[in-house]
Design a protein around this motif. Structure first.
Motif, PDB file in Angstrom:
ATOM      1  N   ARG A  30       4.396  -3.757   6.659  1.00  0.00           N
ATOM      2  CA  ARG A  30       5.107  -4.610   5.721  1.00  0.00           C
ATOM      3  C   ARG A  30       4.129  -5.223   4.716  1.00  0.00           C
ATOM      4  N   THR A  31       4.673  -5.690   3.628  1.00  0.00           N
ATOM      5  CA  THR A  31       3.872  -6.270   2.555  1.00  0.00           C
ATOM      6  C   THR A  31       3.023  -7.422   3.072  1.00  0.00           C
ATOM      7  N   ARG A  91       0.820  -1.209   0.000  1.00  0.00           N
ATOM      8  CA  ARG A  91       0.000   0.000   0.000  1.00  0.00           C
ATOM      9  C   ARG A  91       0.857   1.264   0.000  1.00  0.00           C
ATOM     10  N   VAL A  92       0.341   2.283  -0.669  1.00  0.00           N
ATOM     11  CA  VAL A  92       1.007   3.576  -0.735  1.00  0.00           C
ATOM     12  C   VAL A  92       0.800   4.316   0.592  1.00  0.00           C
ATOM     13  N   LEU A  93       1.777   5.123   0.959  1.00  0.00           N
ATOM     14  CA  LEU A  93       1.729   5.884   2.201  1.00  0.00           C
ATOM     15  C   LEU A  93       0.451   6.711   2.309  1.00  0.00           C
ATOM     16  N   HIS A 114      -2.501   1.155  -4.150  1.00  0.00           N
ATOM     17  CA  HIS A 114      -1.869  -0.094  -3.738  1.00  0.00           C
ATOM     18  C   HIS A 114      -1.660  -1.012  -4.937  1.00  0.00           C
ATOM     19  N   LEU A 115      -0.848  -2.041  -4.720  1.00  0.00           N
ATOM     20  CA  LEU A 115      -0.557  -3.036  -5.743  1.00  0.00           C
ATOM     21  C   LEU A 115      -0.991  -4.410  -5.265  1.00  0.00           C
ATOM     22  N   LEU A 146      13.790 -10.917  -1.275  1.00  0.00           N
ATOM     23  CA  LEU A 146      14.719 -10.209  -2.157  1.00  0.00           C
ATOM     24  C   LEU A 146      13.994  -9.650  -3.375  1.00  0.00           C
ATOM     25  N   PHE A 147      13.076 -10.435  -3.925  1.00  0.00           N
ATOM     26  CA  PHE A 147      12.272  -9.954  -5.047  1.00  0.00           C
ATOM     27  C   PHE A 147      11.469  -8.719  -4.650  1.00  0.00           C
ATOM     28  N   LEU A 148      10.811  -8.778  -3.498  1.00  0.00           N
ATOM     29  CA  LEU A 148       9.995  -7.653  -3.056  1.00  0.00           C
ATOM     30  C   LEU A 148      10.851  -6.418  -2.814  1.00  0.00           C
TER      31      LEU A 148
END
Length: 306
Positions: A102-103, A18-20, A60-61, A74-76
């Motif tokens: 966190r994600t 999510r964006v801030l 958000h993504l 590492l990908f994230l």
């Protein structure tokens, strides 16, 4: 203290970042879409991650991916860093891009869960009251028909990335893969399952919008919002970060998966207590990531079925 995450090679996840403060920094336009697809392409190629679904909302993504090599953190780190730095340039934004939480990483343990969460990702613009059908959303995304056969393309963005650096290739491609449990001969049937679930979720969203007496924002208005504005609709934060998903009406699978999560956490806590006490021979359970990578702790490599 947050719960430890279990990172197992070959696991499939629903990921959300999510964006801030819910700013519309990822509002769909050509430059942001290009940045997102390019960053996702180079990061998945670097870490061997397979993408099954993707939808970029303004705040958000969402992704559904398989972490083939067990290197998801590492990908994230790579993907979110590239998106954040490119967004800061494109939007002339100072300060953090991402929310401090966190994600969200939800491990998908059944085919039913994979179908439902892919449809959930694609239906997100409809559920948010932005467009009537998922295919209308102008943001970076995947269509059902692209799963297992589509490829997204992006030219290297001029924002932030140095064209003289060989790691930033000029043309990037992002194959949209089938989930690992789906054989190629069953691909069409799988896409039909996802399409049916997407239709169900779209109908559910239409009914909810009608119940509220509202309407859909539409493509033009969604693209006209200021990236510096913030979403003001209510959002519940209480159930935002589950660990696993098995799909609807999968009671037995849910109980088995929940028991496995509890076992992992209990084993992790026991090993951590020994480690803190100075016992460097403590063995952590399979899927332990942080302690192995950053402290060289021993990890049990026997994978237990969930």
């Amino acid at each position: 203290m947050s719960q430890p995450r279990q990172i197992v090679p070959g696991a499939t996840y629903l990921l959300t970042r999510r964006v801030l403060r819910r700013h519309f920094l990822l509002r769909p336009d050509a430059a942001i879409n290009q940045l997102l697809v390019y960053a996702l392409s180079v990061s998945t190629r670097r870490y061997g991650v397979k993408v099954h679904a993707f939808c970029a909302m303004s705040t958000h993504l969402h992704l559904v991916v398989t972490d083939v090599q067990g290197v998801l953190p590492l990908f994230l780190q790579s993907f979110h860093r590239l998106v954040a730095l490119g967004t800061k340039v494109l939007r002339k934004w100072e300060g953090p891009v991402w929310d401090h939480e966190r994600t969200s990483m939800v491990r998908l343990l059944t085919q039913a869960a994979v179908v439902e969460k892919i449809a959930y990702v694609l239906a997100n613009p409809v559920a948010a009251g932005l467009v009537r059908h998922a295919r209308e959303w102008p943001g970076a995304r995947v269509d059902v028909g692209e799963i297992g056969r589509g490829v997204l393309h992006a030219t290297r963005p001029s924002a932030y990335l140095d064209p003289k650096n060989p790691q930033w290739i000029e043309q990037a491609t992002l194959p949209i893969a089938l989930p690992p449990a789906i054989e190629p001969e069953n691909a069409e049937g799988f896409r039909h399952q996802v399409a049916a679930e997407l239709e169900r979720q779209e109908a559910q969203a239409h009914a909810e919008v009608k119940r509220r007496g509202g309407g859909f924002l539409g493509v033009e208005r969604a693209g006209d919002v200021s990236p510096y504005d913030r979403a003001t609709t209510f959002e519940s934060l209480q159930e935002r970060n589950p660990t696993i998903a098995v799909g609807r009406e999968q009671g037995d699978a849910w109980r088995a998966a929940a028991a496995a999560v509890r076992t992992f956490r209990a084993s992790y806590r026991a090993a951590l207590e020994r480690w803190i006490a100075g016992v460097r021979t403590a063995v952590f359970p399979v899927g332990t990531w942080w302690m192995r990578r950053f402290h060289g702790a021993s990890v049990n490599d026997v994978v237990l079925a969930v």
